[in-house]
Design an enzyme around this catalytic site. Sequence first.
Site, PDB file in Angstrom:
ATOM      1  N   SER A  50       0.786  -1.237   0.000  1.00 39.62           N
ATOM      2  CA  SER A  50       0.000   0.000   0.000  1.00 39.62           C
ATOM      3  C   SER A  50       0.818   1.286   0.000  1.00 39.62           C
ATOM      4  O   SER A  50       0.281   2.354  -0.305  1.00 39.62           O
ATOM      5  CB  SER A  50      -0.936  -0.005   1.216  1.00 39.62           C
ATOM      6  N   GLU A  75      -3.831  -1.237   6.790  1.00 41.46           N
ATOM      7  CA  GLU A  75      -4.153   0.189   6.815  1.00 41.46           C
ATOM      8  C   GLU A  75      -5.434   0.413   7.612  1.00 41.46           C
ATOM      9  O   GLU A  75      -6.286  -0.471   7.690  1.00 41.46           O
ATOM     10  CB  GLU A  75      -4.305   0.718   5.387  1.00 41.46           C
ATOM     11  N   ALA A 112      -0.602  -9.432   7.710  1.00 40.10           N
ATOM     12  CA  ALA A 112       0.093 -10.386   6.840  1.00 40.10           C
ATOM     13  C   ALA A 112       0.815 -11.468   7.635  1.00 40.10           C
ATOM     14  O   ALA A 112       1.139 -12.525   7.099  1.00 40.10           O
ATOM     15  CB  ALA A 112       1.108  -9.651   5.959  1.00 40.10           C
ATOM     16  N   ALA A 140       7.056  -3.538   6.400  1.00 34.95           N
ATOM     17  CA  ALA A 140       7.821  -2.810   7.420  1.00 34.95           C
ATOM     18  C   ALA A 140       6.842  -2.586   8.554  1.00 34.95           C
ATOM     19  O   ALA A 140       5.850  -1.875   8.389  1.00 34.95           O
ATOM     20  CB  ALA A 140       8.334  -1.485   6.874  1.00 34.95           C
ATOM     21  N   TYR A 235      21.788   1.341  11.873  1.00 33.23           N
ATOM     22  CA  TYR A 235      21.108   0.523  10.857  1.00 33.23           C
ATOM     23  C   TYR A 235      21.796  -0.828  10.631  1.00 33.23           C
ATOM     24  O   TYR A 235      21.411  -1.835  11.215  1.00 33.23           O
ATOM     25  CB  TYR A 235      20.926   1.295   9.529  1.00 33.23           C
ATOM     26  N   LYS A 244      17.801  -7.810   9.157  1.00 27.21           N
ATOM     27  CA  LYS A 244      18.043  -7.914   7.712  1.00 27.21           C
ATOM     28  C   LYS A 244      19.004  -9.061   7.408  1.00 27.21           C
ATOM     29  O   LYS A 244      18.900  -9.703   6.363  1.00 27.21           O
ATOM     30  CB  LYS A 244      18.577  -6.588   7.157  1.00 27.21           C
ATOM     31  N   VAL A 275      12.588   8.636   1.628  1.00 22.50           N
ATOM     32  CA  VAL A 275      11.581   9.043   2.594  1.00 22.50           C
ATOM     33  C   VAL A 275      10.373   8.127   2.464  1.00 22.50           C
ATOM     34  O   VAL A 275       9.717   8.101   1.420  1.00 22.50           O
ATOM     35  CB  VAL A 275      11.106  10.496   2.315  1.00 22.50           C
TER      36      VAL A 275
HETATM   37  P1  NAD Z   1       6.417   1.512   4.217  1.00 24.18           P
HETATM   38  O1  NAD Z   1       6.154   1.868   5.631  1.00 24.18           O
HETATM   39  O2  NAD Z   1       6.187   2.546   3.182  1.00 24.18           O
HETATM   40  O3  NAD Z   1       5.521   0.228   3.800  1.00 24.18           O
HETATM   41  C1  NAD Z   1       5.270  -0.826   4.656  1.00 24.18           C
HETATM   42  C2  NAD Z   1       4.143  -1.695   4.102  1.00 24.18           C
HETATM   43  O4  NAD Z   1       3.950  -2.807   4.999  1.00 24.18           O
HETATM   44  C3  NAD Z   1       2.786  -0.989   3.996  1.00 24.18           C
HETATM   45  O5  NAD Z   1       2.116  -1.461   2.850  1.00 24.18           O
HETATM   46  C4  NAD Z   1       2.043  -1.488   5.243  1.00 24.18           C
HETATM   47  O6  NAD Z   1       0.628  -1.472   5.127  1.00 24.18           O
HETATM   48  C5  NAD Z   1       2.559  -2.913   5.295  1.00 24.18           C
HETATM   49  N1  NAD Z   1       2.435  -3.548   6.598  1.00 24.18           N
HETATM   50  C6  NAD Z   1       3.003  -3.200   7.780  1.00 24.18           C
HETATM   51  N2  NAD Z   1       2.636  -4.079   8.743  1.00 24.18           N
HETATM   52  C7  NAD Z   1       1.843  -5.003   8.150  1.00 24.18           C
HETATM   53  C8  NAD Z   1       1.151  -6.151   8.600  1.00 24.18           C
HETATM   54  N3  NAD Z   1       1.226  -6.575   9.862  1.00 24.18           N
HETATM   55  N4  NAD Z   1       0.400  -6.850   7.710  1.00 24.18           N
HETATM   56  C9  NAD Z   1       0.303  -6.444   6.415  1.00 24.18           C
HETATM   57  N5  NAD Z   1       0.950  -5.373   5.933  1.00 24.18           N
HETATM   58  C10 NAD Z   1       1.700  -4.662   6.788  1.00 24.18           C
HETATM   59  O7  NAD Z   1       7.894   0.949   4.191  1.00 24.18           O
HETATM   60  P2  NAD Z   1       9.073   0.904   3.100  1.00 24.18           P
HETATM   61  O8  NAD Z   1      10.063   1.925   3.486  1.00 24.18           O
HETATM   62  O9  NAD Z   1       8.531   0.861   1.716  1.00 24.18           O
HETATM   63  O10 NAD Z   1       9.723  -0.502   3.483  1.00 24.18           O
HETATM   64  C11 NAD Z   1       9.472  -1.696   2.762  1.00 24.18           C
HETATM   65  C12 NAD Z   1      10.723  -2.551   2.771  1.00 24.18           C
HETATM   66  O11 NAD Z   1      11.759  -1.855   2.076  1.00 24.18           O
HETATM   67  C13 NAD Z   1      11.249  -2.839   4.186  1.00 24.18           C
HETATM   68  O12 NAD Z   1      11.766  -4.139   4.230  1.00 24.18           O
HETATM   69  C14 NAD Z   1      12.386  -1.825   4.315  1.00 24.18           C
HETATM   70  O13 NAD Z   1      13.370  -2.229   5.248  1.00 24.18           O
HETATM   71  C15 NAD Z   1      12.913  -1.831   2.888  1.00 24.18           C
HETATM   72  N6  NAD Z   1      13.779  -0.664   2.534  1.00 24.18           N
HETATM   73  C16 NAD Z   1      13.366   0.613   2.812  1.00 24.18           C
HETATM   74  C17 NAD Z   1      14.219   1.678   2.505  1.00 24.18           C
HETATM   75  C18 NAD Z   1      13.834   3.110   2.802  1.00 24.18           C
HETATM   76  O14 NAD Z   1      14.728   3.964   2.806  1.00 24.18           O
HETATM   77  N7  NAD Z   1      12.575   3.404   3.013  1.00 24.18           N
HETATM   78  C19 NAD Z   1      15.456   1.436   1.873  1.00 24.18           C
HETATM   79  C20 NAD Z   1      15.808   0.127   1.558  1.00 24.18           C
HETATM   80  C21 NAD Z   1      14.941  -0.919   1.909  1.00 24.18           C
END
Ligand code: NAD
Length: 395
Positions: A50, A75, A112, A140, A235, A244, A275
Amino acid sequence: MIIKPKVRGFVCVTAHPEGCAAHVQQWIDHVKAQGPISGGPKRVLVLGSSTGYGLASRITAAFGSGAATLGVFFERPSEEGRSATPGWYNTIAFTKAARAAGLYAKNFNGDAFSADIKQQALDAIRADLGQVDLVVYSLASPRRTHPTTGVVHKSCLKPVGASYTNKTVDTDKGIISTVAIEPASEQEIADTVTVMGGEDWEMWMQALTDAKLLAPGAQSVAYSYIGPEVTWAIYKNGTIGLAKNDLERAARHIDSLLKLNGGGRAFISVNKALVTQASSAIPVVPLYISILYKIMKAAGTHEGCVEQIQRLFATQMYNGRKPTFDESGRIRVDDWEMRPAIQSAVAKIWPGVTTENIAAETDIAGYRTEFLKLFGFGLPGINYDAETEPHVPML
Ligand code: NAD
């Protein structure tokens, strides 16, 4: 209801439905503008679909290669006098656009990590798609209720072994301060690994394998981050980094599972710092991102979530390309972020940033703009003074 941003620390407690839809449309337009991804996935399950990298993955699959997508996310709908969370509106906007383009899109809003949501998603795949050829794992979450023990585990963002002191920024107020974080306890480390490590990804992939819902050659990818030394204590070498590492362990296990299923594979893609709602909660990292954005924008190499994932699909996973793995078997779309010239420019700015010079020395303005966009604010063509309907049913 007239919906304005209400920022509380590192979250915004309001979200704008039309603004979120406009944001989703920008991402769709980007993917379409890059042209079709040949050999791309056709039936895709996205866990965490989402917002952030998961939403970018769903949009890239749907509008890059015409995929049917099943999205799982957590959500909150709108309530009396209160807008829904942005992922709620994003998903509705995505679903409308996908269906208008003749693409299947089904949504599961729920936990999930639970057995129940897994079962519902598996049933839908069996009934509607037969099988899936790609599973994206992009959750996340701050907590996980373990599906077999019922224990609630909470993740934390702390250093391991020693306390950590560094600069951080209040992104809303633009104030730089020093943050000192005590090291995590053994229990906190274990809990963070339980929440953000690989066990749940393995559970999903095992359940899909057992139910024969993975197409021969199916792939799975999960996302990770490494970043520069200035953030390592919080991190890479902190609690989240240990989680990780566990995700990487899970990738190797799932890879062996998928190899037996018609030569599929599983891997980690290390993505750029961006962000998102998840990253804004990490101490120190938003200041790093603000400096990074300035340097990468000046170098012409800045990307957002959708640019990252479109590049991952188009140059590493599909389009007749073969993935380039690093020494640990990971794909690196953080390659442009980690270029020595970029990193040395960031390192030069880091020590001298103060509350007084933050606007000039960093792209804090760009950080704020991106942050508000996550909640549907600041999008062109939206009248934020107009009444808008916050109560929109999930599709
Ligand atoms: P985000 O917060 O934008 O998205 C998280 C998603 O997980 C959302 O869709 C949320 O609804 C869903 N979610 C959370 N808990 C849930 C649950 N219990 N059941 C179902 N859905 C659930 O986060 P993001 O930054 O896009 O992170 C996604 C992945 O990418 C993570 O593994 C993060 O470590 C990785 N990542 C992020 C970055 C960054 O800088 N943002 C960089 C590299 C990797």
